[in-house]
Scaffold this active site. Sequence first.
Site, PDB file in Angstrom:
ATOM      1  N   CYS A   1     -47.875  44.206  -7.332  1.00 29.49           N
ATOM      2  CA  CYS A   1     -48.735  44.894  -8.297  1.00 29.49           C
ATOM      3  C   CYS A   1     -48.498  44.456  -9.736  1.00 29.49           C
ATOM      4  O   CYS A   1     -49.160  44.955 -10.656  1.00 29.49           O
ATOM      5  CB  CYS A   1     -48.560  46.400  -8.170  1.00 29.49           C
ATOM      6  SG  CYS A   1     -46.893  46.972  -8.628  1.00 29.49           S
TER       7      CYS A   1
ATOM      8  N   CYS B   1     -33.460  23.778   9.266  1.00 28.43           N
ATOM      9  CA  CYS B   1     -33.979  23.004   8.128  1.00 28.43           C
ATOM     10  C   CYS B   1     -32.879  22.879   7.076  1.00 28.43           C
ATOM     11  O   CYS B   1     -32.181  23.849   6.771  1.00 28.43           O
ATOM     12  CB  CYS B   1     -35.202  23.691   7.527  1.00 28.43           C
ATOM     13  SG  CYS B   1     -35.888  22.816   6.093  1.00 28.43           S
TER      14      CYS B   1
ATOM     15  N   CYS C   1     -40.714  24.377   0.590  1.00 27.22           N
ATOM     16  CA  CYS C   1     -39.696  23.447   1.079  1.00 27.22           C
ATOM     17  C   CYS C   1     -40.304  22.069   1.292  1.00 27.22           C
ATOM     18  O   CYS C   1     -41.312  21.928   1.997  1.00 27.22           O
ATOM     19  CB  CYS C   1     -39.094  23.979   2.385  1.00 27.22           C
ATOM     20  SG  CYS C   1     -37.819  22.896   3.066  1.00 27.22           S
TER      21      CYS C   1
ATOM     22  N   CYS D   1     -31.360  38.798 -16.312  1.00 29.15           N
ATOM     23  CA  CYS D   1     -31.343  40.078 -17.014  1.00 29.15           C
ATOM     24  C   CYS D   1     -31.899  41.200 -16.128  1.00 29.15           C
ATOM     25  O   CYS D   1     -32.243  40.993 -14.969  1.00 29.15           O
ATOM     26  CB  CYS D   1     -32.144  39.973 -18.310  1.00 29.15           C
ATOM     27  SG  CYS D   1     -33.900  39.663 -18.021  1.00 29.15           S
TER      28      CYS D   1
ATOM     29  N   CYS E   1       0.847  -1.185   0.000  1.00 32.10           N
ATOM     30  CA  CYS E   1       0.000   0.000   0.000  1.00 32.10           C
ATOM     31  C   CYS E   1       0.888   1.242   0.000  1.00 32.10           C
ATOM     32  O   CYS E   1       1.754   1.392   0.869  1.00 32.10           O
ATOM     33  CB  CYS E   1      -0.921   0.005   1.214  1.00 32.10           C
ATOM     34  SG  CYS E   1      -1.939   1.496   1.343  1.00 32.10           S
TER      35      CYS E   1
END
Length: 477
Positions: free
Chosen positions: A435, A343, A358, A427, A249
């Site tokens: 609204c 969480c 979620c 963008c 090894c």
Amino acid sequence: MDLYLEELERAIRSGELNVASESARGLANLKASVALTCSEASYLPERKISVKVVIEDRYISDISITLNLYPSMKFEDLKQLVLEKFEFPVQVQKWIAGKRLARDIDTLRSCGIRQDNDVLYLYLVSASSVGLNKEVLQTQHQRTHGFSETIPDAQLYTTGIQDLATGWQCPTCTLINEPTRPGCSVCGGSRPEEYIVPTGYELSNNERLRMEQEISFENLVIMERESNFRRHLAAEENDLIANADEFDCPVCFERIGARDGVMLRECLHMFCKECLQSQVLHAESAVVSCPHVDGSQLCLSVIQEREIKALVSDEVYQKHLTLSLTEAESRAPNSFHCQTPNCNGWCIYEDDVNTFNCSVCEKENCLTCKAIHEGISCRQYQNDVKYKAKNDIAAKRTQHKIEAMLRKGDAMKCPTCDIIVMKKDGCDWIRCTMCKTEICWVTKGPRWGPMGPDDISGGCQCGVDGKPCHPNCQNCH
């Protein structure tokens, strides 16, 4: 002087006249007194030996013939013999003896061919590669008549190439080839497309042997492919590939017995299982690198996910998966973590998505406000934050954060309803979630005029007369 004597004795025994001459010249320069004594065996007549000659070219291999030759025969004479017997031009003959290319002045004995069953290799190169043409070959063929009377003769055992009575003529070198042969045995030229094997033609011993070898070779190739495929399938069924032989090894330097270690799939480096387990356990990244180091060079391969799962315990593997998810979240440019305390849920959102449900805690997150405010609108939540900021430390901290974002330009107030909106990514076009006003982010104003979409009487007027709305515009549609 002793070195010259030893070399002279060896050269005389092997029949290497050039070497013997050089050794004798060296002794003469030293003015050494030398006495030669020949043994009784030296006076015995030279005996022919049975030499196996393996012939190969670009189309065939392992075609063998047996020649009875004198060990003192030079290769230049052997080439002439093969020219006479088999009409192989001298120029295309490449003789190999003792793993090296033989020279014309070399003898069989000097190249180690001294007893029965010794092997020589003859490789036939293409005529075009040595500059042969039809005229040269015809002239060479005429010069071979009567050659067998001047050199030691050879006996041919029909285990390979034979003289051809019928067949097709090579258009390049004019050699008559066996009817079933696909290419010229000398120059490698293709058999004429219009040639047809004569009806009722009986295969010669050489053709039968060659075709049997071709079929045998094709069968061996098929069998080897099937065997390799089966071994590949067997290896794929195992998550870990065990080492076939013992090895040391490279990490702990322990001797690892056969099938007690692991060979990594990507790089084939081998390690003991304990060292690979330690590599996974202490890895700072979810991508676990191969621990092999060659000097200053690190192996760039990684330990595959299936190998990691098979190496470590379920607990360690779960920690590895958690680390993988954490890294994936941190590297994603448009990721959002659920705002529920403790969480682990998170998502990667699109520019036109404003909420994240979620799946871990089942709470709805507002991506505009970067918060959870179920049951109330974004305006109500932001007003509530302002109200609570007067007495609540956490709310005050949130309010200060929002104000800082407004000052830095990371957030803005909707020009219609005045709630705070933020651009997540992409963008410069955004839409107010309250609204539904379309907003130009770079100008911090409405995208269109009072009539709505496509009304260029107002708004940022991006694209009118081919001009952007702002020097830093990143496309606001």
